[in-house]
Structures are given as C-alpha cells and as structure tokens.
Design an enzyme around this catalytic site. Structure first.
Site, mmCIF file in Angstrom:
data_model
loop_
_atom_site.group_PDB
_atom_site.id
_atom_site.type_symbol
_atom_site.label_atom_id
_atom_site.label_comp_id
_atom_site.label_asym_id
_atom_site.label_seq_id
_atom_site.Cartn_x
_atom_site.Cartn_y
_atom_site.Cartn_z
ATOM 1 N N HIS A 1 41.429 40.432 41.931
ATOM 2 C CA HIS A 1 40.624 40.467 43.002
ATOM 3 C C HIS A 1 39.296 40.834 42.817
ATOM 4 O O HIS A 1 39.131 41.828 41.900
ATOM 5 C CB HIS A 1 41.330 41.203 44.401
ATOM 6 C CG HIS A 1 42.554 40.394 44.600
ATOM 7 N ND1 HIS A 1 43.121 40.822 45.924
ATOM 8 C CD2 HIS A 1 43.350 39.413 44.192
ATOM 9 C CE1 HIS A 1 44.238 40.160 46.028
ATOM 10 N NE2 HIS A 1 44.454 39.297 45.157
ATOM 11 N N GLU B 1 37.411 42.949 44.403
ATOM 12 C CA GLU B 1 37.443 44.390 44.658
ATOM 13 C C GLU B 1 37.912 45.246 43.454
ATOM 14 O O GLU B 1 37.292 45.997 43.150
ATOM 15 C CB GLU B 1 38.441 44.979 45.892
ATOM 16 C CG GLU B 1 37.968 44.345 47.092
ATOM 17 C CD GLU B 1 38.693 42.927 47.508
ATOM 18 O OE1 GLU B 1 38.722 41.922 46.407
ATOM 19 O OE2 GLU B 1 39.054 42.995 48.764
ATOM 20 N N CYS C 1 42.837 43.513 50.941
ATOM 21 C CA CYS C 1 44.318 43.287 51.199
ATOM 22 C C CYS C 1 44.838 44.593 50.896
ATOM 23 O O CYS C 1 44.003 45.593 50.363
ATOM 24 C CB CYS C 1 44.940 42.182 50.176
ATOM 25 S SG CYS C 1 44.801 42.742 48.259
ATOM 26 N N CYS D 1 44.286 45.992 47.278
ATOM 27 C CA CYS D 1 42.872 46.618 47.023
ATOM 28 C C CYS D 1 42.513 47.862 47.842
ATOM 29 O O CYS D 1 41.907 48.658 47.205
ATOM 30 C CB CYS D 1 41.928 45.421 47.337
ATOM 31 S SG CYS D 1 42.047 44.044 46.295
#
Length: 171
Positions: free
Chosen positions: A61, A63, A91, A94
């Site tokens: 992801h 992040e 999410c 993260c």
C-alpha cells in the site's frame, strides 16, 4: 498551559497535492490510485503510490511503502515529528504500521467508511490500551479530488472488465 500544535491548512493542501501526484502514478499503472508522502520540517522525505499489483504484494500500500522510504531517509524506524499525507483513509494494516512508526500526524483525503482505520470504520490511531503511541488525524483535505480520482479509476476498471467478459447468447 498546553500549547496546541499549529496546523497550517494551506500546507496540508499543498502536501496532499503531492500525494495526489503519486496517486496519479498508481492510476497510470492500473493500480488503485492512492498516493502518500511523508513530510518532515516542511520537506517531503518520502513518496509512494500503491503497488500491490505491480509488486504482487498485498502489503504494498502507498502508506506502507512511504513509511519504509521515510525510515530509510531518516535512518531510524521512529518517524517522530513527521506527517504522513495519504489520499485515502488508511486501512487497519496501514494504521497499525503508522502507530508503530510514530509520526505526529496523518492527513488523509477521503474517508473509508467500510474499512478506514482513522475514524471511518474504526480508529486505531487514537491511544487505546494496548498501543503505546497515538497519532493525530485530519481528514477531508482535498477530499473531492481524491474521491474523483478513485471513482474514475473504478468506473474505468468496471468498463474494462465488461469488455473482457464473454458475450452470452440470450436466445
């Protein structure tokens, strides 16, 4: 007297614009268009965009990649004094990483009411008993731009999928 941190909304918009530039890179690569930047003392120290499909890694992801790059830039796993800007609410995976990396703030563009972990569905960034760090969160920065990019991506993805579907004979 406890002094509240000064939040410069103009800077938040500027740096969210930088995160949106990263999200456009993801869009161009047919990845879910989420981008992130990490800022320290007014300077971008890390940039990343979603690369789950590109890297074939569910943890890639924006992040997560930005946090790793920032840790490398700082030569420390602690990102104290940093702000993470991300185009969509983090999410739970993260958010957990964010808490452990210890940035001062997270600024996100659009909320995720189904799976967001910065207040949309749950808030893992607040101090809760098992976690030893908390992170201030600001949402809704350039929200319309962030939502629009995601909507365009998923609209195009559905259209591509419909074109690829085999035609069926209705007779």
């Amino acid at each position: 007297m406890i002094e509240e941190p000064i939040i410069d909304l103009a800077s938040d918009e500027y740096f969210m614009g930088q995160a949106l530039r990263e999200a456009h890179k993801a869009y161009a690569a047919e990845e879910v268009p989420i981008g992130a930047v990490v800022v320290r003392e007014g300077q971008v120290i890390a940039r990343a965009w979603n690369q789950v499909e590109t890297l074939r890694d569910a943890t890639a992801h924006a992040e997560m990649l930005a946090l790793t790059a920032a840790q490398n830039a700082m030569e420390d796993w602690r990102l104290e004094g940093c702000t993470l800007y991300v185009t969509k609410e983090p999410c739970p995976m993260c958010a957990g990483a964010i808490v452990h990396c210890r940035p001062a703030r997270v600024v996100f563009g659009c909320p995720d009411l189904k799976a967001g972990a910065a207040g949309g569905w749950i808030n893992l960034l607040e101090a809760t008993p098992p976690l030893n760090h908390r992170c201030d969160a600001t949402g809704g920065v350039l929200e319309d731009d962030c939502v629009s990019l995601l909507q365009s991506f998923f609209r195009e993805a559905r259209a591509r999928k419909a074109k690829q579907a085999p035609e069926t004979d209705a007779s």
